[in-house]
Design an enzyme around this catalytic site. Structure first.
Site, mmCIF file in Angstrom:
data_model
loop_
_atom_site.group_PDB
_atom_site.id
_atom_site.type_symbol
_atom_site.label_atom_id
_atom_site.label_comp_id
_atom_site.label_asym_id
_atom_site.label_seq_id
_atom_site.Cartn_x
_atom_site.Cartn_y
_atom_site.Cartn_z
ATOM 1 N N HIS A 73 55.222 48.702 16.891
ATOM 2 C CA HIS A 73 56.171 47.974 16.888
ATOM 3 C C HIS A 73 56.259 48.646 15.761
ATOM 4 O O HIS A 73 55.759 48.277 14.192
ATOM 5 C CB HIS A 73 56.077 46.906 16.795
ATOM 6 C CG HIS A 73 57.355 45.837 16.996
ATOM 7 N ND1 HIS A 73 57.482 44.953 15.761
ATOM 8 C CD2 HIS A 73 58.071 45.082 18.343
ATOM 9 C CE1 HIS A 73 58.649 44.052 16.681
ATOM 10 N NE2 HIS A 73 58.634 44.259 17.211
ATOM 11 N N ASN B 54 58.915 37.894 16.425
ATOM 12 C CA ASN B 54 59.618 38.925 17.526
ATOM 13 C C ASN B 54 59.384 39.221 18.839
ATOM 14 O O ASN B 54 59.963 39.721 19.006
ATOM 15 C CB ASN B 54 60.209 40.086 16.452
ATOM 16 C CG ASN B 54 61.291 39.782 14.911
ATOM 17 O OD1 ASN B 54 62.612 39.692 15.509
ATOM 18 N ND2 ASN B 54 61.107 39.081 13.809
ATOM 19 N N CYS C 264 40.219 49.622 26.765
ATOM 20 C CA CYS C 264 39.482 48.399 28.143
ATOM 21 C C CYS C 264 38.317 47.054 27.928
ATOM 22 O O CYS C 264 38.031 47.234 27.946
ATOM 23 C CB CYS C 264 39.589 49.522 29.735
ATOM 24 S SG CYS C 264 40.898 50.266 30.229
ATOM 25 N N CYS D 22 38.258 45.238 37.414
ATOM 26 C CA CYS D 22 39.231 46.103 37.063
ATOM 27 C C CYS D 22 40.434 46.513 38.320
ATOM 28 O O CYS D 22 40.998 45.597 38.050
ATOM 29 C CB CYS D 22 39.211 47.355 36.248
ATOM 30 S SG CYS D 22 37.984 47.479 34.706
ATOM 31 N N CYS E 253 38.915 55.396 36.524
ATOM 32 C CA CYS E 253 37.931 54.130 36.359
ATOM 33 C C CYS E 253 37.326 53.576 37.760
ATOM 34 O O CYS E 253 37.824 53.643 38.749
ATOM 35 C CB CYS E 253 38.652 52.650 36.043
ATOM 36 S SG CYS E 253 38.454 51.261 36.791
ATOM 37 N N CYS F 268 42.250 52.816 34.611
ATOM 38 C CA CYS F 268 42.318 54.213 33.659
ATOM 39 C C CYS F 268 42.249 55.276 35.388
ATOM 40 O O CYS F 268 42.136 54.916 35.979
ATOM 41 C CB CYS F 268 40.730 54.081 33.186
ATOM 42 S SG CYS F 268 41.194 52.558 31.868
HETATM 43 FE FE1 FES Z 1 40.006 51.426 32.409
HETATM 44 FE FE2 FES Z 1 39.481 50.448 34.054
HETATM 45 S S1 FES Z 1 37.975 50.817 33.097
HETATM 46 S S2 FES Z 1 40.923 49.858 33.973
#
Ligand code: FES
Length: 384
Positions: free
Chosen positions: A190, A343, A156, A371, A366, A363
């Site tokens: 990947h 790819n 984040c 966010c 959070c 999160c």
């Molecule tokens: Fe991770 Fe907001 S701190 S989604």
């Protein structure tokens, strides 16, 4: 100063991509490569640090609006000195432009139905700033925009901050119509990325004498993160661990290995052990041969060229009695890495899924209002 640099950058970029423009080909698919960026010249260092220190997604400080600018001002001379010692600036822009150009050439070949493809660079803290690049993309009127995080593992503080900045930008600017948006948010396991890291390690292992080679410690190193962010549930430590695990599997568990964390700032607790402490600790245990592997960044930057190469592989190694220490190059323009980029995008363009559901989650702990709003905005953006 910002505007002046932006115009210069735009001019240079238009010259560099002039062939495409001259051919009259309008890009059908725009690929915006998101990263934090790095100052190309030492006169950009202050503004770069200022933007980092005032970005609450990246770092949370008490009275940030005053303390952030103060720290930026205070640290500028010391950081400028480090950039001078690696040749005067960060090579991130140079590498990202080259990666983007090679990726799009390959995409035009392997996915002609979604071409012409054009890459754009959107940096969070230095020119070309993401907001300016979005205006450039809008001007080109593509049918589709892919937001492609250049951090293979999601945090984040880094990827999240870039995505939140796009949301913030469109809160006060009109969203262009008739464009399909989609997101590539993480790709740390990947197979072609893993093969690239494994090959970079093999290249360094081959430089050790045969009698030592199997005992060389492969020390993976990634930028550290405050424990406060880890406790919120940031995915970064587990995604770094997954990359390390896959690389060692690709190498057939050929060597002893460990993971350490570099570049901590400030007095609060961050992920440990620190990379320099890990080197000291292993030397005390009698292990004196190392390959340092920067596992979280896809091109050279100050943390590889200064912190790893100068401070650890040179200064620290001499101080603590390391026998031999080498550093695996970042993916940069390795052909396997260019294959990985192309790819990943080609598969994404074919896929029905425009966004990873994991990206739309927050999160668990959070409490950042931005966010919350940003995730719901992206949910809608990518469903159109
Ligand atoms: Fe991770 Fe907001 S701190 S989604």
């Amino acid at each position: 100063m910002f505007l002046h640099n932006t115009k210069l950058y735009g001019l240079a970029r238009n010259l560099a991509t002039g062939v495409r423009h001259l051919s009259g080909q309008k890009p059908k698919t725009a690929i915006l490569m998101l990263n934090m960026g790095g100052p190309t010249h030492t006169d950009q260092v202050h503004d770069y640090l200022f933007r980092i220190m005032t970005d609450r997604d990246m770092i949370q400080l008490p009275v940030q609006s005053r303390l952030g600018p103060w720290i930026a001002q205070r640290r500028t001379p010391e950081v400028q000195k480090k950039y001078k010692e690696i040749g005067g600036g960060s090579p991130i822009l140079k590498w990202t432009e080259l990666q983007g150009q090679l990726m799009c050439e390959q995409l035009d070949r392997i996915s002609p139905e979604t071409g012409p493809h054009k890459h754009y660079v959107g940096f969070r803290y230095v020119n070309p700033l993401t907001e300016d690049t979005l205006a450039e993309i809008e001007n080109d009127k593509p049918e589709r925009i892919v937001l492609f995080s250049q951090y293979p593992q999601y945090s984040c503080a880094t990827s999240g901050s870039s995505f939140n900045s796009i949301f913030t930008h469109y809160r006060s600017n009109n969203l262009p119509s008739n464009i399909k948006w989609s997101i590539i948010d993480r790709w740390g396991t990947h197979p072609l990325l893993i093969k690239t890291f494994a090959q970079r390690i093999r290249d360094e292992l081959a430089k050790f004498v045969e009698t030592k080679r199997n005992d060389v410690v492969i020390l993976f190193t990634a930028h550290s993160l405050p424990l406060k962010a880890v406790s919120r549930g940031d995915a970064y430590p587990s995604e770094i661990g997954a990359s390390v695990h896959m690389v060692m599997q690709e190498l057939g568990q050929s060597n002893p290995y460990s993971l350490a964390w570099q570049s901590k700032v400030g007095p609060l607790p961050w992920l440990a052990p620190a990379t320099d402490d890990a080197i000291k600790g292993y030397v005390k245990q009698g292990l004196k041969n190392f390959i340092l592997v920067p596992i979280a960044f896809v091109n050279e930057h100050i943390e590889t060229l200064h912190e790893l190469d100068i401070e650890y592989c040179d200064e620290l190694a001499k101080e603590v009695g390391v026998e031999e220490i080498r550093r695996a190059a970042a993916p940069n323009d390795h052909p396997l890495f260019i294959d990985a980029l192309s790819n990943i995008v080609a598969d994404h363009l074919k896929s029905e899924q425009s966004v990873n559901p994991k990206f739309l989650m927050r999160c668990p702990m959070c409490s950042n209002q931005k966010c919350r709003e940003s995730k719901s905005w992206y949910r809608q953006l990518c469903s159109n």
